[in-house]
Write a protein that holds these residues in place. Structure first.
Motif, PDB file in Angstrom:
ATOM      1  N   ALA A 119     -21.976-105.554 -23.639  1.00 52.76           N
ATOM      2  CA  ALA A 119     -21.361-105.374 -22.324  1.00 52.76           C
ATOM      3  C   ALA A 119     -19.874-105.120 -22.508  1.00 52.76           C
ATOM      4  CB  ALA A 119     -21.569-106.622 -21.472  1.00 52.76           C
ATOM      5  N   ILE A 120     -19.379-104.126 -21.803  1.00 53.75           N
ATOM      6  CA  ILE A 120     -17.942-103.837 -21.810  1.00 53.75           C
ATOM      7  C   ILE A 120     -17.537-103.627 -20.355  1.00 53.75           C
ATOM      8  CG2 ILE A 120     -16.081-102.374 -22.642  1.00 53.75           C
ATOM      9  CD1 ILE A 120     -17.891-101.501 -24.962  1.00 53.75           C
ATOM     10  N   GLY A 121     -16.735-104.547 -19.843  1.00 50.54           N
ATOM     11  CA  GLY A 121     -16.285-104.450 -18.459  1.00 50.54           C
ATOM     12  C   GLY A 121     -15.033-103.606 -18.333  1.00 50.54           C
ATOM     13  N   PRO A 122     -14.079-104.041 -17.517  1.00 49.40           N
ATOM     14  CA  PRO A 122     -12.879-103.239 -17.254  1.00 49.40           C
ATOM     15  C   PRO A 122     -12.062-102.922 -18.496  1.00 49.40           C
ATOM     16  CG  PRO A 122     -13.027-105.107 -15.743  1.00 49.40           C
ATOM     17  CD  PRO A 122     -14.118-105.274 -16.743  1.00 49.40           C
ATOM     18  N   THR A 123     -12.386-103.535 -19.612  1.00 44.24           N
ATOM     19  CA  THR A 123     -11.688-103.255 -20.866  1.00 44.24           C
ATOM     20  C   THR A 123     -11.786-101.786 -21.259  1.00 44.24           C
ATOM     21  OG1 THR A 123     -12.055-105.511 -21.578  1.00 44.24           O
ATOM     22  CG2 THR A 123     -11.564-103.939 -23.306  1.00 44.24           C
ATOM     23  N   TRP A 124     -12.833-101.085 -20.808  1.00 41.07           N
ATOM     24  CA  TRP A 124     -12.931 -99.642 -21.111  1.00 41.07           C
ATOM     25  C   TRP A 124     -11.613 -98.950 -20.829  1.00 41.07           C
ATOM     26  CZ3 TRP A 124     -16.338 -97.393 -23.966  1.00 41.07           C
ATOM     27  CH2 TRP A 124     -17.690 -97.758 -23.955  1.00 41.07           C
ATOM     28  N   ASN A 125     -11.002 -99.269 -19.700  1.00 46.15           N
ATOM     29  CA  ASN A 125      -9.785 -98.585 -19.296  1.00 46.15           C
ATOM     30  C   ASN A 125      -8.585 -98.945 -20.159  1.00 46.15           C
ATOM     31  OD1 ASN A 125     -11.270 -99.219 -16.300  1.00 46.15           O
ATOM     32  ND2 ASN A 125     -10.766 -97.112 -16.793  1.00 46.15           N
ATOM     33  N   GLU A 126      -8.642-100.060 -20.854  1.00 50.78           N
ATOM     34  CA  GLU A 126      -7.512-100.520 -21.655  1.00 50.78           C
ATOM     35  C   GLU A 126      -7.571-100.090 -23.117  1.00 50.78           C
ATOM     36  OE1 GLU A 126      -6.800-104.694 -21.183  1.00 50.78           O
ATOM     37  OE2 GLU A 126      -6.922-104.576 -18.998  1.00 50.78           O
ATOM     38  N   PHE A 127      -8.717 -99.598 -23.579  1.00 53.78           N
ATOM     39  CA  PHE A 127      -8.818 -99.206 -24.983  1.00 53.78           C
ATOM     40  C   PHE A 127      -7.813 -98.121 -25.331  1.00 53.78           C
ATOM     41  CE2 PHE A 127     -13.495-100.467 -24.801  1.00 53.78           C
ATOM     42  CZ  PHE A 127     -13.314-101.612 -25.558  1.00 53.78           C
ATOM     43  N   THR A 128      -7.148 -98.289 -26.469  1.00 53.28           N
ATOM     44  CA  THR A 128      -6.298 -97.232 -27.001  1.00 53.28           C
ATOM     45  C   THR A 128      -7.171 -96.116 -27.561  1.00 53.28           C
ATOM     46  OG1 THR A 128      -4.618 -98.875 -27.556  1.00 53.28           O
ATOM     47  CG2 THR A 128      -4.437 -96.726 -28.627  1.00 53.28           C
ATOM     48  N   TYR A 129      -8.294 -96.501 -28.170  1.00 50.73           N
ATOM     49  CA  TYR A 129      -9.218 -95.544 -28.765  1.00 50.73           C
ATOM     50  C   TYR A 129     -10.620 -95.771 -28.185  1.00 50.73           C
ATOM     51  CZ  TYR A 129      -5.355 -95.439 -32.056  1.00 50.73           C
ATOM     52  OH  TYR A 129      -4.103 -95.356 -32.596  1.00 50.73           O
ATOM     53  N   PRO A 130     -10.881 -95.285 -26.959  1.00 50.15           N
ATOM     54  CA  PRO A 130     -12.205 -95.526 -26.358  1.00 50.15           C
ATOM     55  C   PRO A 130     -13.351 -94.970 -27.198  1.00 50.15           C
ATOM     56  CG  PRO A 130     -10.894 -94.016 -25.010  1.00 50.15           C
ATOM     57  CD  PRO A 130     -10.006 -94.523 -26.085  1.00 50.15           C
ATOM     58  N   GLU A 131     -13.104 -93.866 -27.909  1.00 50.87           N
ATOM     59  CA  GLU A 131     -14.154 -93.313 -28.758  1.00 50.87           C
ATOM     60  C   GLU A 131     -14.504 -94.290 -29.876  1.00 50.87           C
ATOM     61  OE1 GLU A 131     -11.284 -91.788 -28.076  1.00 50.87           O
ATOM     62  OE2 GLU A 131     -11.743 -89.894 -27.075  1.00 50.87           O
TER      63      GLU A 131
END
Length: 196
Positions: A119-131
């Motif tokens: 599970a990944i919540g709102p952290t998606w938006n904070e990733f420097t490297y989402p890939e």
């Protein structure tokens, strides 16, 4: 043990280290789903979607960017939370006791194929490297494992956050082998993805 290995967006790094931010986060989180979805989805409904998608895998489960541990607690005793903020993890351990690790979603400290659900919540938006987070989620999921996500959709960056458009997000996930479906609720996206 400090398992952090990647960089974070500097302003988010600074904010997420402040104890008052971590201590008041639950107040925001209890309202943010309804606010950002324009009343189309509540936090309770978000958590039910996550449980309905991930629990049938049987676990174990990983909550990336656990914050104060809301997802981890919802997933139960087979779940571990991971977050790069010592302040948030301190609050999580006090409010929602369980296993937590200090680390980044872009470099998960778990064996390949060891998880039934991520599970990944709102952290998606904070990733420097989402890939990198997508690659790592795919790596630790076993065949047939499932990924649940919630994120603020674009277009484009906002206040230094990564805000992909729905099609961009789904296409990125597919490049890592996920079969992905994204439900939109106002400005929020709910991701239901499965590893082949």
């Amino acid at each position: 043990m400090d398992l952090r290995v990647s960089r974070e967006r500097i302003h988010l790094w600074a904010i997420n280290r402040l104890p008052p931010v971590a201590q008041t986060y639950d107040l925001w989180r209890m309202r943010s789903t309804a606010l950002l979805s324009r009343g189309r989805l509540s936090l309770g409904e978000e958590l039910e979607l996550m449980r309905g998608w991930l629990l049938p895998t049987g676990g174990p489960f990983l909550d990336v960017g656990t914050g104060t541990g809301i997802y981890r607690e919802t997933l139960g005793e087979k779940a571990v939370g991971l977050d790069p903020s010592p302040a948030f993890l301190q609050v999580a351990r006090q409010r929602r006791p369980g296993p937590y690790l200090l680390g980044h979603g872009e470099a998960l400290p778990f064996r390949t194929g060891s998880m039934g659900g991520v599970a990944i919540g709102p952290t998606w938006n904070e990733f420097t490297y989402p890939e990198g987070a997508m690659r790592e989620a795919r790596r630790v999921l076993r065949s047939g494992g499932r990924l649940f996500g919630m994120l603020l959709l674009g277009p484009g960056p906002s206040l230094g956050l990564w805000r992909p458009g729905p099609e961009e997000f789904v296409n990125l996930l597919r490049t890592f082998g996920f079969r992905a479906h994204l439900e939109t609720h106002g400005a929020l996206g709910i991701l239901l993805a499965q590893a082949p």
